[in-house]
Write a protein that holds these residues in place. Structure first.
Motif, PDB file in Angstrom:
ATOM      1  N   PHE A  54       0.836  -1.188   0.000  1.00 48.28           N
ATOM      2  CA  PHE A  54       0.000   0.000   0.000  1.00 48.28           C
ATOM      3  C   PHE A  54       0.875   1.244   0.000  1.00 48.28           C
ATOM      4  CE2 PHE A  54      -2.419  -3.251   2.316  1.00 48.28           C
ATOM      5  CZ  PHE A  54      -3.553  -3.321   1.501  1.00 48.28           C
ATOM      6  N   LEU A  55       0.347   2.303  -0.588  1.00 44.00           N
ATOM      7  CA  LEU A  55       1.063   3.560  -0.666  1.00 44.00           C
ATOM      8  C   LEU A  55       0.091   4.692  -0.342  1.00 44.00           C
ATOM      9  CD1 LEU A  55       3.544   5.244  -1.556  1.00 44.00           C
ATOM     10  CD2 LEU A  55       2.672   5.083  -3.894  1.00 44.00           C
ATOM     11  N   LEU A  56       0.424   5.463   0.680  1.00 41.02           N
ATOM     12  CA  LEU A  56      -0.344   6.674   0.967  1.00 41.02           C
ATOM     13  C   LEU A  56       0.404   7.826   0.321  1.00 41.02           C
ATOM     14  CD1 LEU A  56      -1.348   6.300   4.720  1.00 41.02           C
ATOM     15  CD2 LEU A  56      -2.760   5.966   2.720  1.00 41.02           C
ATOM     16  N   SER A  57      -0.226   8.469  -0.654  1.00 40.50           N
ATOM     17  CA  SER A  57       0.458   9.486  -1.435  1.00 40.50           C
ATOM     18  C   SER A  57      -0.476  10.637  -1.757  1.00 40.50           C
ATOM     19  CB  SER A  57       0.961   8.863  -2.741  1.00 40.50           C
ATOM     20  OG  SER A  57       1.496   9.848  -3.592  1.00 40.50           O
ATOM     21  N   ARG A  58       0.099  11.807  -1.938  1.00 41.52           N
ATOM     22  CA  ARG A  58      -0.712  12.947  -2.359  1.00 41.52           C
ATOM     23  C   ARG A  58      -1.046  12.863  -3.841  1.00 41.52           C
ATOM     24  NH1 ARG A  58       2.402  18.350  -1.645  1.00 41.52           N
ATOM     25  NH2 ARG A  58       0.329  19.081  -2.104  1.00 41.52           N
ATOM     26  N   ASN A  59      -0.332  12.021  -4.584  1.00 42.61           N
ATOM     27  CA  ASN A  59      -0.580  11.847  -6.019  1.00 42.61           C
ATOM     28  C   ASN A  59      -1.707  10.846  -6.229  1.00 42.61           C
ATOM     29  OD1 ASN A  59       1.715  13.479  -6.508  1.00 42.61           O
ATOM     30  ND2 ASN A  59       3.025  11.686  -6.242  1.00 42.61           N
ATOM     31  N   GLU A  60      -2.630  11.200  -7.106  1.00 45.05           N
ATOM     32  CA  GLU A  60      -3.754  10.290  -7.358  1.00 45.05           C
ATOM     33  C   GLU A  60      -3.353   9.076  -8.185  1.00 45.05           C
ATOM     34  OE1 GLU A  60      -7.531  11.909  -8.485  1.00 45.05           O
ATOM     35  OE2 GLU A  60      -7.090  13.799  -7.481  1.00 45.05           O
ATOM     36  N   THR A  61      -2.293   9.209  -8.968  1.00 45.28           N
ATOM     37  CA  THR A  61      -1.810   8.076  -9.753  1.00 45.28           C
ATOM     38  C   THR A  61      -0.330   7.866  -9.476  1.00 45.28           C
ATOM     39  OG1 THR A  61      -1.342   9.484 -11.661  1.00 45.28           O
ATOM     40  CG2 THR A  61      -3.492   8.418 -11.606  1.00 45.28           C
ATOM     41  N   VAL A  62       0.005   6.617  -9.206  1.00 41.17           N
ATOM     42  CA  VAL A  62       1.392   6.209  -9.005  1.00 41.17           C
ATOM     43  C   VAL A  62       1.575   4.913  -9.789  1.00 41.17           C
ATOM     44  CG1 VAL A  62       3.114   5.448  -7.325  1.00 41.17           C
ATOM     45  CG2 VAL A  62       1.487   7.242  -6.701  1.00 41.17           C
ATOM     46  N   PRO A  63       2.575   4.853 -10.686  1.00 37.46           N
ATOM     47  CA  PRO A  63       2.787   3.639 -11.473  1.00 37.46           C
ATOM     48  C   PRO A  63       2.948   2.401 -10.581  1.00 37.46           C
ATOM     49  CG  PRO A  63       4.174   5.430 -12.289  1.00 37.46           C
ATOM     50  CD  PRO A  63       3.544   5.905 -11.013  1.00 37.46           C
ATOM     51  N   GLY A  64       2.204   1.355 -10.928  1.00 34.25           N
ATOM     52  CA  GLY A  64       2.274   0.101 -10.182  1.00 34.25           C
ATOM     53  C   GLY A  64       1.237  -0.018  -9.075  1.00 34.25           C
ATOM     54  N   PHE A  65       0.455   1.030  -8.858  1.00 30.93           N
ATOM     55  CA  PHE A  65      -0.564   1.024  -7.808  1.00 30.93           C
ATOM     56  C   PHE A  65      -1.909   1.462  -8.375  1.00 30.93           C
ATOM     57  CE2 PHE A  65       3.302   1.263  -5.401  1.00 30.93           C
ATOM     58  CZ  PHE A  65       3.037   0.509  -4.269  1.00 30.93           C
ATOM     59  N   ASP A  66      -2.971   0.888  -7.842  1.00 27.34           N
ATOM     60  CA  ASP A  66      -4.323   1.324  -8.190  1.00 27.34           C
ATOM     61  C   ASP A  66      -4.810   2.289  -7.128  1.00 27.34           C
ATOM     62  OD1 ASP A  66      -4.426  -0.382 -10.405  1.00 27.34           O
ATOM     63  OD2 ASP A  66      -5.134  -2.057  -9.167  1.00 27.34           O
ATOM     64  N   SER A  67      -5.428   3.370  -7.556  1.00 27.51           N
ATOM     65  CA  SER A  67      -5.999   4.323  -6.608  1.00 27.51           C
ATOM     66  C   SER A  67      -7.287   3.743  -6.039  1.00 27.51           C
ATOM     67  CB  SER A  67      -6.282   5.654  -7.312  1.00 27.51           C
ATOM     68  OG  SER A  67      -6.811   6.573  -6.396  1.00 27.51           O
ATOM     69  N   VAL A  68      -7.339   3.595  -4.732  1.00 19.75           N
ATOM     70  CA  VAL A  68      -8.484   2.985  -4.074  1.00 19.75           C
ATOM     71  C   VAL A  68      -9.423   4.042  -3.517  1.00 19.75           C
ATOM     72  CG1 VAL A  68      -9.187   1.464  -2.186  1.00 19.75           C
ATOM     73  CG2 VAL A  68      -7.140   0.947  -3.499  1.00 19.75           C
ATOM     74  N   ASP A  69      -8.863   5.128  -3.018  1.00 15.57           N
ATOM     75  CA  ASP A  69      -9.675   6.162  -2.374  1.00 15.57           C
ATOM     76  C   ASP A  69      -8.962   7.503  -2.504  1.00 15.57           C
ATOM     77  OD1 ASP A  69     -11.667   7.394  -0.936  1.00 15.57           O
ATOM     78  OD2 ASP A  69     -11.390   6.218   0.878  1.00 15.57           O
ATOM     79  N   THR A  70      -9.747   8.559  -2.510  1.00 12.00           N
ATOM     80  CA  THR A  70      -9.213   9.910  -2.528  1.00 12.00           C
ATOM     81  C   THR A  70      -9.851  10.682  -1.387  1.00 12.00           C
ATOM     82  OG1 THR A  70      -8.979   9.838  -4.928  1.00 12.00           O
ATOM     83  CG2 THR A  70      -8.934  12.001  -3.908  1.00 12.00           C
ATOM     84  N   ILE A  71      -9.040  11.363  -0.621  1.00 13.81           N
ATOM     85  CA  ILE A  71      -9.526  12.127   0.527  1.00 13.81           C
ATOM     86  C   ILE A  71      -9.421  13.611   0.192  1.00 13.81           C
ATOM     87  CG2 ILE A  71      -9.283  12.518   3.005  1.00 13.81           C
ATOM     88  CD1 ILE A  71      -9.781   9.558   2.203  1.00 13.81           C
ATOM     89  N   ASP A  72     -10.523  14.316   0.312  1.00 18.41           N
ATOM     90  CA  ASP A  72     -10.519  15.759   0.078  1.00 18.41           C
ATOM     91  C   ASP A  72     -10.139  16.475   1.360  1.00 18.41           C
ATOM     92  OD1 ASP A  72     -11.359  15.554  -2.586  1.00 18.41           O
ATOM     93  OD2 ASP A  72     -13.448  15.358  -1.967  1.00 18.41           O
ATOM     94  N   ALA A  73      -9.400  17.564   1.187  1.00 21.09           N
ATOM     95  CA  ALA A  73      -8.993  18.385   2.333  1.00 21.09           C
ATOM     96  C   ALA A  73      -9.548  19.791   2.153  1.00 21.09           C
ATOM     97  CB  ALA A  73      -7.478  18.434   2.442  1.00 21.09           C
ATOM     98  N   PHE A  74      -9.511  20.554   3.212  1.00 19.50           N
ATOM     99  CA  PHE A  74      -9.951  21.946   3.172  1.00 19.50           C
ATOM    100  C   PHE A  74      -8.954  22.733   2.339  1.00 19.50           C
ATOM    101  CE2 PHE A  74     -10.151  26.226   5.099  1.00 19.50           C
ATOM    102  CZ  PHE A  74     -11.475  26.494   4.827  1.00 19.50           C
ATOM    103  N   ALA A  75      -9.426  23.331   1.258  1.00 25.69           N
ATOM    104  CA  ALA A  75      -8.531  24.028   0.340  1.00 25.69           C
ATOM    105  C   ALA A  75      -8.423  25.516   0.631  1.00 25.69           C
ATOM    106  CB  ALA A  75      -9.015  23.827  -1.079  1.00 25.69           C
ATOM    107  N   GLY A  76      -9.229  26.025   1.516  1.00 26.85           N
ATOM    108  CA  GLY A  76      -9.172  27.444   1.846  1.00 26.85           C
ATOM    109  C   GLY A  76     -10.487  28.132   1.556  1.00 26.85           C
TER     110      GLY A  76
END
Length: 129
Positions: free
Chosen positions: A104-126
């Motif tokens: 597993f990889l926790l990353s700020r990038n939505e796509t990383v080669p070799g990994f499937d994106s399982v979930d995206t977490i939204d943050a407060f943008a301002g």
């Protein structure tokens, strides 16, 4: 300090000046609402911690796993307190470029080669002014 002294004085003389008492109550209510709003924003602005909790909840039956946590995730809520599974290995190595050894990889990038994106977490943008 000065605000508390002023409010104490208004409270002491509350029977003499009703308008000042109402203004003081409005100021206290406004202060409380601002504090509550900032607390709400702060409580909802840890996407790394939310992602870490969701990762554990979705994969709690895995006895062994290797998880890499990138810098952004670590800075936004991932901590040792969230390491719930003793059989899992966690890496926060900032110099890692080969992620093939991780499950597993926790990353700020939505796509990383070799990994499937399982979930995206939204943050407060301002706030948009």
């Amino acid at each position: 300090m000065m605000a508390s002294v002023g409010l104490a004085r208004i409270w002491k003389n509350r029977s003499k000046n009703t308008l000042a008492l109402l203004c003081a109550a409005a100021i206290l209510l406004g202060s409380f609402l601002c504090s509550a709003g900032i607390l709400w924003v702060s409580a909802h602005n840890y996407p790394g911690g939310v992602a870490f909790a969701r990762l554990h909840a979705a994969n709690q039956d895995l006895p062994v796993a290797k998880v890499h946590i990138d810098v952004h995730s670590a800075m936004t809520g991932v901590s040792r307190f969230g390491e719930l599974n003793p059989g899992w290995q966690y890496s926060k190595d900032e110099d890692t470029t080969d992620f093939s050894g991780f499950d597993f990889l926790l990353s700020r990038n939505e796509t990383v080669p070799g990994f499937d994106s399982v979930d995206t977490i939204d943050a407060f943008a301002g706030l948009a002014w």
